[in-house]
Scaffold this motif. Structure first.
Motif, PDB file in Angstrom:
ATOM      1  N   ASP A  12       0.806  -1.219   0.000  1.00 28.96           N
ATOM      2  CA  ASP A  12       0.000   0.000   0.000  1.00 28.96           C
ATOM      3  C   ASP A  12       0.846   1.280   0.000  1.00 28.96           C
ATOM      4  OD1 ASP A  12      -2.613   0.967  -0.287  1.00 28.96           O
ATOM      5  OD2 ASP A  12      -2.766   1.446   1.845  1.00 28.96           O
ATOM      6  N   VAL A  13       2.088   1.189  -0.468  1.00 26.96           N
ATOM      7  CA  VAL A  13       2.963   2.364  -0.576  1.00 26.96           C
ATOM      8  C   VAL A  13       3.209   2.645  -2.047  1.00 26.96           C
ATOM      9  CG1 VAL A  13       5.259   3.311  -0.098  1.00 26.96           C
ATOM     10  CG2 VAL A  13       4.061   1.969   1.652  1.00 26.96           C
ATOM     11  N   LEU A  14       3.078   3.896  -2.454  1.00 26.28           N
ATOM     12  CA  LEU A  14       3.311   4.290  -3.838  1.00 26.28           C
ATOM     13  C   LEU A  14       4.801   4.410  -4.125  1.00 26.28           C
ATOM     14  CD1 LEU A  14       0.634   7.124  -4.254  1.00 26.28           C
ATOM     15  CD2 LEU A  14       0.501   4.795  -5.147  1.00 26.28           C
ATOM     16  N   CYS A  15       5.207   4.070  -5.351  1.00 20.98           N
ATOM     17  CA  CYS A  15       6.618   4.184  -5.761  1.00 20.98           C
ATOM     18  C   CYS A  15       6.925   5.592  -6.260  1.00 20.98           C
ATOM     19  CB  CYS A  15       6.934   3.148  -6.836  1.00 20.98           C
ATOM     20  SG  CYS A  15       7.111   1.497  -6.189  1.00 20.98           S
ATOM     21  N   GLN A  16       6.672   6.577  -5.437  1.00 20.66           N
ATOM     22  CA  GLN A  16       6.957   7.975  -5.741  1.00 20.66           C
ATOM     23  C   GLN A  16       7.096   8.717  -4.425  1.00 20.66           C
ATOM     24  OE1 GLN A  16       3.301   8.013  -8.001  1.00 20.66           O
ATOM     25  NE2 GLN A  16       2.405   9.574  -6.663  1.00 20.66           N
ATOM     26  N   ALA A  38      14.312   2.842  -9.902  1.00 27.39           N
ATOM     27  CA  ALA A  38      14.719   2.189 -11.145  1.00 27.39           C
ATOM     28  C   ALA A  38      13.679   1.105 -11.417  1.00 27.39           C
ATOM     29  CB  ALA A  38      16.112   1.591 -11.006  1.00 27.39           C
ATOM     30  N   GLY A  39      12.600   1.492 -12.083  1.00 23.66           N
ATOM     31  CA  GLY A  39      11.463   0.605 -12.246  1.00 23.66           C
ATOM     32  C   GLY A  39      10.403   0.905 -11.206  1.00 23.66           C
ATOM     33  N   ARG A  40       9.332   0.140 -11.254  1.00 24.14           N
ATOM     34  CA  ARG A  40       8.218   0.394 -10.350  1.00 24.14           C
ATOM     35  C   ARG A  40       7.740  -0.906  -9.725  1.00 24.14           C
ATOM     36  NH1 ARG A  40       6.481   5.426 -10.691  1.00 24.14           N
ATOM     37  NH2 ARG A  40       4.548   4.946  -9.602  1.00 24.14           N
ATOM     38  N   LEU A  41       6.963  -0.750  -8.681  1.00 26.24           N
ATOM     39  CA  LEU A  41       6.306  -1.872  -8.030  1.00 26.24           C
ATOM     40  C   LEU A  41       4.910  -1.384  -7.659  1.00 26.24           C
ATOM     41  CD1 LEU A  41       6.976  -4.788  -7.190  1.00 26.24           C
ATOM     42  CD2 LEU A  41       7.634  -3.920  -4.949  1.00 26.24           C
ATOM     43  N   ASP A  42       3.897  -2.135  -8.030  1.00 25.94           N
ATOM     44  CA  ASP A  42       2.522  -1.693  -7.821  1.00 25.94           C
ATOM     45  C   ASP A  42       2.243  -1.393  -6.349  1.00 25.94           C
ATOM     46  OD1 ASP A  42       2.005  -2.103 -10.534  1.00 25.94           O
ATOM     47  OD2 ASP A  42       1.444  -4.193 -10.197  1.00 25.94           O
ATOM     48  N   ARG A  43       1.297  -0.527  -6.138  1.00 26.27           N
ATOM     49  CA  ARG A  43       0.922  -0.144  -4.770  1.00 26.27           C
ATOM     50  C   ARG A  43       0.530  -1.362  -3.936  1.00 26.27           C
ATOM     51  NH1 ARG A  43      -4.255   3.791  -3.322  1.00 26.27           N
ATOM     52  NH2 ARG A  43      -3.998   3.773  -1.035  1.00 26.27           N
ATOM     53  N   ASP A  44      -0.163  -2.325  -4.551  1.00 23.33           N
ATOM     54  CA  ASP A  44      -0.630  -3.493  -3.808  1.00 23.33           C
ATOM     55  C   ASP A  44       0.367  -4.655  -3.851  1.00 23.33           C
ATOM     56  OD1 ASP A  44      -1.019  -3.862  -6.489  1.00 23.33           O
ATOM     57  OD2 ASP A  44      -3.044  -4.656  -6.330  1.00 23.33           O
ATOM     58  N   SER A  45       1.577  -4.392  -4.328  1.00 21.81           N
ATOM     59  CA  SER A  45       2.641  -5.389  -4.310  1.00 21.81           C
ATOM     60  C   SER A  45       3.704  -4.995  -3.294  1.00 21.81           C
ATOM     61  CB  SER A  45       3.268  -5.527  -5.701  1.00 21.81           C
ATOM     62  OG  SER A  45       2.310  -5.969  -6.646  1.00 21.81           O
TER      63      SER A  45
END
Length: 218
Positions: A12-16, A38-45
């Motif tokens: 539940d944390v945003l990658c920003q 460097a890349g992203r991870l979904d909020r629910d991941s």
């Protein structure tokens, strides 16, 4: 040397670092604001997120050309049979095209931390953990892959990217390391790289002489 932050992103944390809606962001956990994901991870991941201050390293980690392997531990609904696992391994058709072949195997439940929001499981439907290794980075790719074989993802944790892994990091924890980025204009031994095709030295033209000692006219 490039700076690399290895971070275990909580659920539940945003990658920003900023969000106008007041949702939880990286700013709560990463004090160094000179790095970027460097890349992203979904909020629910959950799990491994890499951040760096170096554009070349960011490109090396994220660009599809480098095919950097990403390892995920995935809890899915139901128990995938051999046919479903084979489909994931050879690639499945998504709305943005066929996925590359993946490495997929069933695993025992990994020793993970409790999630802040418990996974919603149905008592009459079993679940199974999979290890899925892909070399792509499409939007919500792993979730879409498991859904394509009728086994929706319930929980997703990224455990490894290339040679970097979570190790003992707990959710919200990070460690900073230095990464040596070689000069692209030099080889591993420090010699200047020559990307042109090698050329052979020109052979010296043998002097032809006439029996009287004079060169013949051409």
């Amino acid at each position: 040397m490039a700076k690399l932050v290895v971070f275990n992103k909580p659920y539940d944390v945003l990658c920003q670092f900023r969000d106008d809606s007041g949702r939880e962001t990286l700013a709560k956990y990463i004090q160094d604001k000179n790095v970027y994901p460097a890349g992203r991870l979904d909020r629910d991941s959950e799990g491994l997120l890499l951040l760096t201050d170096d554009g070349a390293l960011q490109h090396q980690i994220t660009h599809p050309r480098h095919k950097l392997a990403k390892t995920y531990w995935v809890q899915v609904e139901g128990e995938p049979d051999a046919q479903a696992l084979a489909a994931l391994r050879r690639g499945v058709m998504l709305n943005d095209g066929m996925t590359r072949p993946a490495k997929v195997k069933t695993i025992a439940p990994p020793p993970l931390w409790p999630r802040s929001t418990p996974v919603r499981e149905r008592k009459n439907i079993p679940t199974q953990w999979l290890e899925i290794i892909i070399t792509e980075g499409r939007n919500r790719q792993v979730r879409r892959m498991t859904a394509a074989v009728n086994h929706p993802t319930l929980r997703l944790v990224r455990a490894r990217i290339g040679n970097w892994s979570l190790d003992e990091l707990q959710p919200g924890e990070a460690r900073t390391i230095s990464v040596h980025m070689p000069n692209p204009g030099k080889t591993a031994n420090g010699q200047c790289a020559d990307r042109s095709h090698p050329t052979r030295p020109k052979a010296k033209r043998a002097k032809q002489t006439h029996p009287n000692g004079k060169r013949p006219r051409s």
